[in-house]
Design a protein around this motif. Structure first.
Motif, PDB file in Angstrom:
ATOM      1  N   VAL A 182     -24.402  33.107  20.736  1.00 37.06           N
ATOM      2  CA  VAL A 182     -24.988  31.775  20.898  1.00 37.06           C
ATOM      3  C   VAL A 182     -26.453  31.843  20.499  1.00 37.06           C
ATOM      4  O   VAL A 182     -27.197  32.710  20.966  1.00 37.06           O
ATOM      5  N   LEU A 183     -26.885  30.927  19.614  1.00 36.49           N
ATOM      6  CA  LEU A 183     -28.290  30.759  19.244  1.00 36.49           C
ATOM      7  C   LEU A 183     -28.773  29.453  19.864  1.00 36.49           C
ATOM      8  O   LEU A 183     -28.190  28.396  19.617  1.00 36.49           O
ATOM      9  N   MET A 184     -29.852  29.507  20.656  1.00 38.06           N
ATOM     10  CA  MET A 184     -30.235  28.357  21.479  1.00 38.06           C
ATOM     11  C   MET A 184     -31.705  27.992  21.290  1.00 38.06           C
ATOM     12  O   MET A 184     -32.594  28.814  21.499  1.00 38.06           O
ATOM     13  N   ASP A 185     -31.939  26.746  20.881  1.00 40.62           N
ATOM     14  CA  ASP A 185     -33.299  26.196  20.911  1.00 40.62           C
ATOM     15  C   ASP A 185     -33.646  25.856  22.367  1.00 40.62           C
ATOM     16  O   ASP A 185     -32.757  25.710  23.209  1.00 40.62           O
ATOM     17  N   LEU A 186     -34.945  25.713  22.674  1.00 36.91           N
ATOM     18  CA  LEU A 186     -35.326  25.376  24.044  1.00 36.91           C
ATOM     19  C   LEU A 186     -35.509  23.884  24.247  1.00 36.91           C
ATOM     20  O   LEU A 186     -34.952  23.296  25.173  1.00 36.91           O
ATOM     21  N   ARG A 187     -36.296  23.237  23.391  1.00 33.43           N
ATOM     22  CA  ARG A 187     -36.596  21.822  23.566  1.00 33.43           C
ATOM     23  C   ARG A 187     -35.548  20.970  22.868  1.00 33.43           C
ATOM     24  O   ARG A 187     -35.552  20.825  21.655  1.00 33.43           O
ATOM     25  N   MET A 188     -34.650  20.390  23.670  1.00 39.17           N
ATOM     26  CA  MET A 188     -33.589  19.538  23.136  1.00 39.17           C
ATOM     27  C   MET A 188     -33.348  18.382  24.096  1.00 39.17           C
ATOM     28  O   MET A 188     -33.626  18.498  25.296  1.00 39.17           O
ATOM     29  N   PRO A 189     -32.840  17.253  23.594  1.00 38.50           N
ATOM     30  CA  PRO A 189     -32.552  16.115  24.474  1.00 38.50           C
ATOM     31  C   PRO A 189     -31.303  16.370  25.324  1.00 38.50           C
ATOM     32  O   PRO A 189     -30.594  17.349  25.124  1.00 38.50           O
TER      33      PRO A 189
END
Length: 382
Positions: A306-313
């Motif tokens: 899993v690749l995960m951004d931090l700032r998301m809606p």
């Protein structure tokens, strides 16, 4: 971007090749030139910032869609061979540049000095609709000019808010931290798209002239990356974690063909960058826009990574990581999770680790950095 300008350039390239190779080879060369034109146009139009190329006389050669959107009041004047200086004069007469009102000749003279002697020095420009741009212009190898336009309106507003907040001692520290985090996200997110797409294109089959244009894009993007680092002033120790620049050594992609990857990022360009990088290595990538979609996709599909951004809606990356780890505690297999974020302050790194992430790498992400992180987390196992 002008289709006719770029098409003419590519057609000239094909004609030059054809004079050497002859009739049948000319047809093949023209077809290849058209394919190269399409790839280059798609790549430049995918860039999130405005890009314009001028010849040595300051005349338009090509520009991307974002550039035309930024200067929509003057877009009717854009055409190959027209002078940017003439566009500026018409814009001043129309009132497109508020800082020129009442001092039109002085403003134009100052702007022309920067245009005719482009050094890469950055300056700001205010537009009539209230937006602010950061402009960078530099010479290309053939004596022309490449220009970048970055919309910094939100950053200017945040800077003004920060100045007000500094009058209140109790809120000053928090406002500064929030401002730096926002600036990091807002600048590094589009930078990740620019540098990622450029890196993907570098691996493709481009003509020498096209590769030269691409090199100028990469050079300008890296200069902007340096500016971001200086503005944020995080310190060498903080930037060193998983974000060291490439040294020229080749890092090979992991054994990716059987790899199934879930990538969560709210920015479509950044999702495209990840898909291009991992797709080139043979991985299957499923992309989603927010943390809630990431958790749902992970529950319904077997993913190796899993690749995960931090700032998301909807749900941010930290909450999504926590939700995945809780589900694993209920009996589901453990998934390696790598955070890819523009926010790399010590607090961000600690928060990622506390939530359950295995690695935290910084945007703009380089292919070699991503592959190295993937190899390490996969080797570590569950």
């Amino acid at each position: 971007m002008s289709k006719s300008g770029l098409r003419g350039w590519c057609a000239k390239l094909a004609r030059d090749i054809g004079r050497t190779l002859g009739g049948r080879a000319l047809v093949a060369a023209e077809a290849e030139a058209l394919r190269a034109e399409a790839r280059l146009r798609e790549a430049i139009d995918a860039l999130p910032e405005g890009v314009v190329f001028l010849d040595a006389e300051g005349r338009y050669v090509l520009w991307n869609r974002r550039y035309a959107e930024i200067y929509h009041r003057s877009a009717d004047l854009f055409r190959p061979g027209a002078r940017l200086a003439d566009t500026l004069r018409v814009g001043v007469a129309r009132g497109d540049y508020p800082d020129a009102v009442g001092r039109e000749d002085e403003w134009l003279a100052a702007r022309m000095r920067k245009l005719t002697s482009p050094t890469g020095e950055r300056h700001e420009q205010r537009l009539a609709d209230g937006r602010w741009l950061m402009i960078e212009e530099r010479r290309t190898a053939d004596g022309g000019i490449i220009g970048l336009r970055v919309d910094i309106t939100q950053l200017k507003r945040q800077a003004a808010d920060l100045e007000d907040a500094l009058h209140h001692a109790e809120a000053a520290s928090r406002a500064k931290s929030d401002f730096l985090a926002d600036m990091s996200h807002e600048l590094r997110t589009p930078l990740n798209g620019v540098m990622g797409l450029a890196q993907a294109l570098e691996a493709g089959d481009l003509a020498d002239d096209q590769r030269a244009i691409l090199a100028e894009i990469v050079k300008s993007a890296r200069a902007l990356d340096d500016l971001v680092n200086n503005l944020l002033d995080y310190g060498d120790a903080e930037r060193a974690t998983d974000s060291t620049p490439a040294t020229g050594s080749i890092v090979h992609a992991p054994d990716a063909p059987p790899l199934r990857v879930l990538a969560a990022d709210d920015n479509p360009t950044n999702r495209k960058v990840i898909e291009l990088m991992l797709g080139a290595a043979g991985a299957e990538v499923v992309s989603v826009e927010d943390g809630a979609q990431a958790v749902q996709a992970w529950r319904s599909g077997a993913f190796d990574l899993v690749l995960m951004d931090l700032r998301m809606p909807v749900m941010d990356g930290l909450d999504a990581i926590r939700a995945i780890r809780r589900a694993e505690g209920a009996g589901l297999p453990r998934a390696p999770i790598i955070v890819i974020s523009a926010n790399t302050a010590p607090g961000d790194l600690e928060a990622s680790k506390a939530a359950g992430a295995d690695r935290h790498i910084a945007k703009p992400v380089r292919a070699e950095t991503l592959f190295e992180a993937i190899s390490e987390v996969l080797e570590q196992g569950p």
